[in-house]
Write an enzyme that holds these catalytic residues in place. Structure first.
Site, short mmCIF file in Angstrom:
data_model
loop_
_atom_site.label_atom_id
_atom_site.label_comp_id
_atom_site.label_asym_id
_atom_site.label_seq_id
_atom_site.Cartn_x
_atom_site.Cartn_y
_atom_site.Cartn_z
NE ARG A 119 5.69 2.32 1.61
CZ ARG A 119 6.34 1.56 1.74
NH1 ARG A 119 6.15 1.21 2.90
NH2 ARG A 119 7.16 1.75 1.22
N GLY A 179 12.73 5.83 0.81
CA GLY A 179 11.79 6.13 2.39
C GLY A 179 11.75 7.49 3.97
#
Ligand code: ADP
Ligand code: MG
Length: 401
Positions: free
Chosen positions: A39, A357
């Site tokens: 991320r 995810g």
């Protein structure tokens, strides 16, 4: 939707809401270390472009769920350090949003320089359900910026002070990551090239019913693996042993199967499954026909015939969306279905989007080449809500004038 090309950021203080919520682990010395900086890397493009445009950058982000308390193990300090390495300039860390020198630090930034405010969820108003509480915090945040850029795709499904409330107080725009995510999901939701195949897995069918309901009128084929497949098998009248089963969803699944038939959508279920008595791989493992799962056994992965079948359908597709692992991929004995499906996506020339995810984590854990996928979403919850056809508040607010 405005982007950072459409607003003036030159010499401006840009408040950048990023998603830097990386998984962390404590090392032997008790120091928190980042275990996957995906991320952070995904946030670099916007920061680089803002720096090129001579912006002064103030980053807002969160880590974990401190619930309005200053939990040291959820400090963004190690994140700021690593992000600074990735963008090639140290990031000034602001320990306390409400500190006496916070505004002074921000106002001293020169074009191209970056500061980061400590975990925004240390502030209890950030996630408050009460809009006036959130607005109070948003007003404080607004003193630190002249414009607001949202790039944290992982939080755009949240109505939160640093996401939606702040966006109503300053000129606003989307960052590069949010742009890329929106483009990918727009394509698969509104403009897919056919044949269009969606592969769904994961643990609970109840988590994914919204996605199926929305996609059933858009796709050509729906491949179903993972724990959710067993509620489908049961709905077709087969016994599933001790496999994951959501009894209260069987009727809904029956209805879905009927709708699929009416719409000419092919639902492809496992034909064989990998079974065991234990989830952790400690008990004997075998492969059985999907319609003959013995009593006392759990289905923990799709079998080799199913893997091959799914891979073939993926190879024939021009657009593929994948959400949810095919089995308990965290355990080696049950990872092979997920690996085959991921590999099939990587090999295909179809436009491929991965949401969820755990699916994204599986790609990295299984060592697949991320560049072989057209888009791997950084937002688990946000990507699911988009696939469900929902309007996300953090994106909708960008359209407000
Ligand atoms: P995503 O985050 O990609 O949307 P989910 O959260 O829905 O995926 O599901 C991921 C979890 O599902 C994984 O932890 C995996 O171990 C579990 N899972 C997959 N298949 C099975 C199965 N057959 N039985 C139990 N758990 C499963
Ligand atoms: Mg998950």
């Amino acid at each position: 939707m405005k982007t950072i090309d459409d607003i003036d950021v030159n010499n401006q203080r840009v408040l950048l809401r990023a998603d830097l919520n990386a998984p962390m682990k404590q090392d032997a010395n008790g120091v928190m270390q980042i275990s996957d900086d995906g991320r952070l890397k995904a946030s670099v493009a916007t920061i680089n472009d803002l720096r090129k445009k001579n912006a002064k950058i103030v980053i807002l982000a969160h880590l974990g769920r401190p619930k309005g308390e200053g939990k040291p193990e959820l400090s963004l300090k190690p994140i700021a350090k690593r992000l600074g390495e990735l963008v090639g300039i140290p990031i000034t860390f602001i320990d306390d949003l409400n500190g006496a020198d916070t505004l002074t630090i921000v106002n001293a930034l020169k074009p191209g320089e970056i500061a980061m405010v400590e975990n925004i969820r240390y502030e209890k108003d950030e996630t408050s359900k009460d809009a006036t509480e959130r607005q109070k915090l948003a007003k404080v945040l607004a003193t630190l910026g002249d414009v607001f850029v949202i790039d944290g795709f992982g939080v755009v499904h949240r109505e939160q002070a640093s996401v939606t409330d702040i966006a109503r107080l300053l000129p606003k725009a989307a960052g590069r990551l949010v742009q890329a995510e929106q483009k990918a999901f727009d394509k698969v939701l509104n403009n897919p090239v056919r044949p269009y195949v969606v592969v769904l897995g994961g643990s609970k069918v109840s988590d994914k019913l919204g996605v199926i309901n929305n996609l059933i009128s858009k796709v050509d084929k729906l491949l179903i693996g993972g724990g959710m497949a067993f509620t489908f098998l049961k709905a077709q009248g087969f016994e599933v042993g001790d496999s994951l089963l959501e009894v209260d969803r069987i009727d809904e699944v029956k209805q879905l199967i009927k709708t699929a038939q009416e719409k000419n959508v092919e639902i492809v279920l496992p034909v064989d499954v990998v079974i065991s008595k234990e989830l952790d791989g400690s008990a004997p493992v075998s492969v059985v026909d999907a319609h003959q799962i013995p009593v006392g056994q759990k289905g923990l992965d799709i079998g080799p015939k199913t893997s091959e079948l799914f891979a073939k359908k993926i190879a024939d597709a021009k657009t593929v969306v994948w959400n949810g692992p095919m089995g308990v991929f965290e355990v080696n004995a049950f990872a092979s279905g997920t690996k085959t499906v991921a590999q099939a996506l990587a090999n295909s020339d179809a436009y491929s989007v991965v949401g969820g995810g755990d699916s994204a984590a599986a790609i990295r854990l299984l060592g697949l080449d991320e560049s072989k996928f057209d888009h791997i979403s950084t937002g688990g919850g946000a990507s699911l809500e988009l696939l469900e056809g929902k309007v996300l508040p953090g994106l909708a607010v960008l359209e407000e004038v």
